[in-house]
Design a protein around this motif. Structure first.
Motif, PDB file in Angstrom:
ATOM      1  N   GLY A 208       0.820  -1.200   0.000  1.00  0.00           N
ATOM      2  CA  GLY A 208       0.000   0.000   0.000  1.00  0.00           C
ATOM      3  C   GLY A 208       0.856   1.253   0.000  1.00  0.00           C
ATOM      4  O   GLY A 208       2.092   1.200   0.054  1.00  0.00           O
ATOM      5  N   TYR A 209       0.201   2.395  -0.017  1.00  0.00           N
ATOM      6  CA  TYR A 209       0.901   3.666  -0.093  1.00  0.00           C
ATOM      7  C   TYR A 209       0.772   4.414   1.230  1.00  0.00           C
ATOM      8  O   TYR A 209      -0.334   4.701   1.686  1.00  0.00           O
ATOM      9  N   LEU A 210       1.919   4.729   1.831  1.00  0.00           N
ATOM     10  CA  LEU A 210       1.969   5.470   3.089  1.00  0.00           C
ATOM     11  C   LEU A 210       1.953   6.957   2.760  1.00  0.00           C
ATOM     12  O   LEU A 210       2.843   7.468   2.074  1.00  0.00           O
ATOM     13  N   LEU A 211       0.960   7.664   3.251  1.00  0.00           N
ATOM     14  CA  LEU A 211       0.748   9.067   2.914  1.00  0.00           C
ATOM     15  C   LEU A 211       0.772   9.928   4.164  1.00  0.00           C
ATOM     16  O   LEU A 211       0.100   9.603   5.155  1.00  0.00           O
ATOM     17  N   VAL A 212       1.542  11.007   4.116  1.00  0.00           N
ATOM     18  CA  VAL A 212       1.597  11.976   5.211  1.00  0.00           C
ATOM     19  C   VAL A 212       1.376  13.364   4.626  1.00  0.00           C
ATOM     20  O   VAL A 212       2.172  13.839   3.810  1.00  0.00           O
TER      21      VAL A 212
ATOM     22  N   ALA B 208       6.496  12.262  -7.717  1.00  0.00           N
ATOM     23  CA  ALA B 208       7.262  12.681  -6.546  1.00  0.00           C
ATOM     24  C   ALA B 208       6.881  11.834  -5.331  1.00  0.00           C
ATOM     25  O   ALA B 208       5.720  11.439  -5.160  1.00  0.00           O
ATOM     26  N   THR B 209       7.872  11.535  -4.483  1.00  0.00           N
ATOM     27  CA  THR B 209       7.638  10.632  -3.336  1.00  0.00           C
ATOM     28  C   THR B 209       7.924  11.307  -1.996  1.00  0.00           C
ATOM     29  O   THR B 209       8.146  10.629  -1.003  1.00  0.00           O
TER      30      THR B 209
ATOM     31  N   THR C 126      13.527   7.385   2.225  1.00  0.00           N
ATOM     32  CA  THR C 126      13.931   8.773   2.408  1.00  0.00           C
ATOM     33  C   THR C 126      12.988   9.439   3.398  1.00  0.00           C
ATOM     34  O   THR C 126      11.963   8.867   3.781  1.00  0.00           O
ATOM     35  N   PHE C 127      13.327  10.649   3.803  1.00  0.00           N
ATOM     36  CA  PHE C 127      12.511  11.346   4.786  1.00  0.00           C
ATOM     37  C   PHE C 127      11.243  11.917   4.140  1.00  0.00           C
ATOM     38  O   PHE C 127      11.140  12.035   2.922  1.00  0.00           O
ATOM     39  N   PHE C 128      10.297  12.286   5.001  1.00  0.00           N
ATOM     40  CA  PHE C 128       9.090  12.978   4.567  1.00  0.00           C
ATOM     41  C   PHE C 128       9.362  14.472   4.602  1.00  0.00           C
ATOM     42  O   PHE C 128       9.984  14.981   5.532  1.00  0.00           O
ATOM     43  N   VAL C 129       8.865  15.171   3.608  1.00  0.00           N
ATOM     44  CA  VAL C 129       9.204  16.576   3.468  1.00  0.00           C
ATOM     45  C   VAL C 129       8.468  17.460   4.467  1.00  0.00           C
ATOM     46  O   VAL C 129       8.898  18.577   4.755  1.00  0.00           O
TER      47      VAL C 129
ATOM     48  N   ASN D  78       0.157   8.338 -12.878  1.00  0.00           N
ATOM     49  CA  ASN D  78       0.326   9.767 -12.660  1.00  0.00           C
ATOM     50  C   ASN D  78      -0.895  10.542 -13.146  1.00  0.00           C
ATOM     51  O   ASN D  78      -1.451  11.365 -12.425  1.00  0.00           O
ATOM     52  N   ASN D  79      -1.311  10.299 -14.371  1.00  0.00           N
ATOM     53  CA  ASN D  79      -2.507  10.923 -14.931  1.00  0.00           C
ATOM     54  C   ASN D  79      -3.686   9.974 -14.819  1.00  0.00           C
ATOM     55  O   ASN D  79      -3.538   8.750 -14.962  1.00  0.00           O
ATOM     56  N   GLN D  80      -4.842  10.531 -14.571  1.00  0.00           N
ATOM     57  CA  GLN D  80      -6.021   9.685 -14.440  1.00  0.00           C
ATOM     58  C   GLN D  80      -6.300   8.945 -15.732  1.00  0.00           C
ATOM     59  O   GLN D  80      -6.369   9.553 -16.800  1.00  0.00           O
ATOM     60  N   PRO D  81      -6.463   7.612 -15.676  1.00  0.00           N
ATOM     61  CA  PRO D  81      -6.745   6.849 -16.906  1.00  0.00           C
ATOM     62  C   PRO D  81      -8.141   7.160 -17.436  1.00  0.00           C
ATOM     63  O   PRO D  81      -9.086   7.366 -16.669  1.00  0.00           O
TER      64      PRO D  81
END
Length: 280
Positions: A125-129, A141-142, A167-170, A206-209
């Motif tokens: 899954g995708y970890l989002l902050v 971008a990550t 890497t760190f979170f911005v 990246n772009n909506q299909p």
């Protein structure tokens, strides 16, 4: 000796014709009455089916959107707003510490968080902050989105989440909240078949299909969720609209579906709104 004469009596041709005409009129009346009743039953059944399937699709999509990652819902104007895409929430809670830009004591710390309700299915899954835009969620971008590679067993209700790229979170979340999102899901309206379809399994893009892209994707599974939708996209009858969140309003998603039975010009227009809390 008494002689009795018996006369045989029958129906005249006129009487027979009258009886036949009366029977025909009676039969025609009864047939029309029964046919009218059958038509009423057929129309009522078809209307019930139309309402039931529209209610099913409406409730299903509403439920899924309310479990969507904030700011992940998007529609494409270039595709006549026929598709709506969002990222479902697999888990959500608050974190205790995250790697941030700065000295090693800040940037090399593990991502430690309060354990979510379930740990199943989080890897991949995708970890989002603090992902406040669709580009943060879907873009290349990550800095605010990582891919989960592992979750440690809970210790004192805390877990360490490993991810890639390492890497760190911005930035921090104002409320120290994190989300783990799953693979995106799309609902699309097909103007040719008059159906509403649900797509998943195509991955993050990246772009909506577009609807055509989803149809051609071999990794995509498609389910028919509703039929008999007659939105005229050329007349700006767009099935989905998204109004982005502001400081004073949550994200607003609007459905505009025009159902109609094949055998009758009886439109059933559904206008529905779903609010998604603005708490990234």
């Amino acid at each position: 000796m008494i002689n009795y004469q018996h006369r045989s009596r029958g129906f005249t041709l006129v009487e027979l014709v009258i009886v036949i005409v009366l029977l025909a009129l009676t039969g025609l009346f009864v047939f029309n009455y029964l046919g009218f009743g059958a038509q009423i039953f057929r129309d009522t059944t078809e209307r019930d089916q139309l309402v039931s399937q529209s209610r099913f699709a409406l409730n299903r999509l509403t439920s899924e959107l309310r479990n969507a990652v904030p700011r992940s819902v998007r529609v494409s104007v270039a595709d006549s707003q026929r598709c709506i895409e969002f990222m479902p929430i697999l888990a959500s809670s608050q974190y205790v510490r995250i790697p941030r830009p700065g000295p090693p004591s800040v940037s090399n710390v593990p991502f430690t968080a309060i354990a979510p309700t379930t740990l199943d299915g989080l890897v991949g899954g995708y970890l989002l902050v603090y992902a406040t835009t669709t580009q943060h969620i879907y873009g290349n971008a990550t800095q605010r989105r990582k891919e989960v590679t592992g979750v440690t067993p809970p210790v004192d209700n805390l877990v360490d989440i490993s991810y890639s790229p390492n890497t760190f979170f911005v930035t921090d979340s104002p409320v120290r909240r994190y989300y783990i999102g799953g693979m995106p899901i799309s609902w699309c309206y097909d103007e040719t078949s008059r159906g509403l379809y649900r797509f998943e399994g195509y991955g993050r893009l990246n772009n909506q299909p577009s609807f055509a892209d989803l149809q051609l994707s071999t990794a995509t599974s498609a389910e028919l969720m509703a039929e008999n939708i007659y939105n005229d996209l050329n007349n700006s009858e767009f099935p989905f609209k998204v109004f982005e969140a502001t400081l004073y309003r949550n994200s607003l998603i609007q459905f505009d579906w025009r159902f109609r039975r094949d055998a009758a010009q009886e439109p059933l227009e559904i206008l529905h709104e779903v609010y998604i809390p603005n708490v990234p």
